[in-house]
Design an enzyme around this catalytic site. Structure first.
Site, PDB file in Angstrom:
ATOM      1  N   LYS A  55      -2.360   4.411  -8.880  1.00 13.04           N
ATOM      2  CA  LYS A  55      -2.123   5.549  -9.751  1.00 13.04           C
ATOM      3  C   LYS A  55      -2.473   5.270 -11.208  1.00 13.04           C
ATOM      4  O   LYS A  55      -3.571   5.576 -11.665  1.00 13.04           O
ATOM      5  CB  LYS A  55      -0.661   6.034  -9.647  1.00 13.04           C
TER       6      LYS A  55
ATOM      7  N   ASP B  84       6.177  -2.882  -3.926  1.00 18.47           N
ATOM      8  CA  ASP B  84       5.298  -1.724  -4.102  1.00 18.47           C
ATOM      9  C   ASP B  84       5.617  -1.133  -5.477  1.00 18.47           C
ATOM     10  O   ASP B  84       6.606  -0.434  -5.655  1.00 18.47           O
ATOM     11  CB  ASP B  84       5.570  -0.712  -2.990  1.00 18.47           C
TER      12      ASP B  84
ATOM     13  N   TYR C   8       0.850  -1.192   0.000  1.00 12.82           N
ATOM     14  CA  TYR C   8       0.000   0.000   0.000  1.00 12.82           C
ATOM     15  C   TYR C   8       0.877   1.230   0.000  1.00 12.82           C
ATOM     16  O   TYR C   8       1.779   1.364   0.812  1.00 12.82           O
ATOM     17  CB  TYR C   8      -0.907  -0.002   1.235  1.00 12.82           C
TER      18      TYR C   8
END
Length: 285
Positions: free
Chosen positions: A124, A96, A1
């Site tokens: 994103k 990530d 996250y």
């Protein structure tokens, strides 16, 4: 996250092998005690950490390409060593790729270096600019998630139709045959011109680039890790940022954010940016 989470609001303790301490009010100490901090690109330090704590480490979470202290690419062998250590000690390796996923190539940075984690987080880009997050990975791990398994996970914005439509449209654009070639060319061209300006004006700067991602660090030192980033002159960067605004160019407002070239940037946009940077550096910021 990629963002706020109690376990990530932790800084290193008094020594490498001590438990972390909270960096934000409200984070319980007991959470910090369960978090170990290792330095990016410090292979020797991570090996030592596993030697001391390997049986207690559940997972290693890392940006395969650091993008939250400016752009810092991994050293040769760094990610491979993480994969080896986690395999040996039965820990999960989590990448990530919120920043790097679909930005450097369609398969993420892991596909470029042939180092594959057990879980990957994304965001994103896959929402085309709208709020979205996703994760995926090994079948045996994902089958633990409800309703198939016993680990509950849900989100208010999970599967939001508008974000899904935007994300699908974005991914279709990224599949166009010249997309990543254009990004690579744009990133290379802009950074080469900035490098020329740095040399011409003797500016105290270092540039890191990977594909369409780059960072201009206000330090003469090569930037390969956290300590070098923390040695940057942030006041000088602030003046540089203000100078670019006067030239009509909007850079990320922090020394510790990464710059991106996008498919929407045409050659004229990049050349205008390079001229503005040259002008600001010539004035010694």
């Amino acid at each position: 996250y990629h963002g706020h989470g109690d376990s990530f609001l932790i800084k290193a303790g008094s020594g490498l092998l001590t438990a972390g301490v909270p960096t934000s009010p409200g984070v319980p100490g007991i959470i910090a005690e369960q978090t170990l901090i290792a330095r990016y690109n410090d292979t020797a330090g991570i090996i030592e950490l596993f030697q001391q704590k390997g049986s207690e480490i559940a997972a290693v979470i890392v940006e395969p390409v650091a993008g939250n202290m400016g752009l810092v690419p991994p050293r040769n062998g760094f990610l491979e060593e993480l994969r080896k250590l986690t395999d040996e000690h039965g820990a999960l390796l989590i990448f990530d790729e919120v920043i790097t996923g679909f930005r450097l190539c369609f398969g993420g940075y892991q596909d470029m270096v042939d180092v594959f984690p057990d879980l990957t987080t994304l965001g994103k880009i896959i929402g085309g600019g709208l709020p979205v997050g996703a994760y995926g990975g090994r079948k045996d791990v994902m089958e633990r998630i409800a309703p198939a398994g016993d680990v509950y996970q849900a989100g208010t914005l999970a599967g939001n139709p508008l974000a899904m439509a935007s994300g699908i449209a974005t991914l279709k654009e990224l599949k166009q045959p010249d997309c990543y070639e254009k990004l690579e060319r744009g990133g290379f061209m802009l950074v080469e011109q900035i490098q020329d300006s740095i040399k011409k004006h003797g500016a105290p700067c270092t540039l890191n680039r990977l594909g369409s991602m780059f960072s201009l660090f206000f330090t003469a030192e090569e930037v390969t890790g956290y300590d070098a980033v923390m040695g940057c002159d942030t006041e000088l960067f602030a003046r540089f940022y203000a100078g670019l605004l006067e030239q009509g160019v909007f850079f990320p407002p922090s020394q510790f954010e990464t710059c991106f070239v996008s498919c929407a940037h045409e050659i004229a946009d990049l050349e205008r940016t390079a001229v503005a940077i040259d002008t600001v550096l010539e004035k010694r910021v």
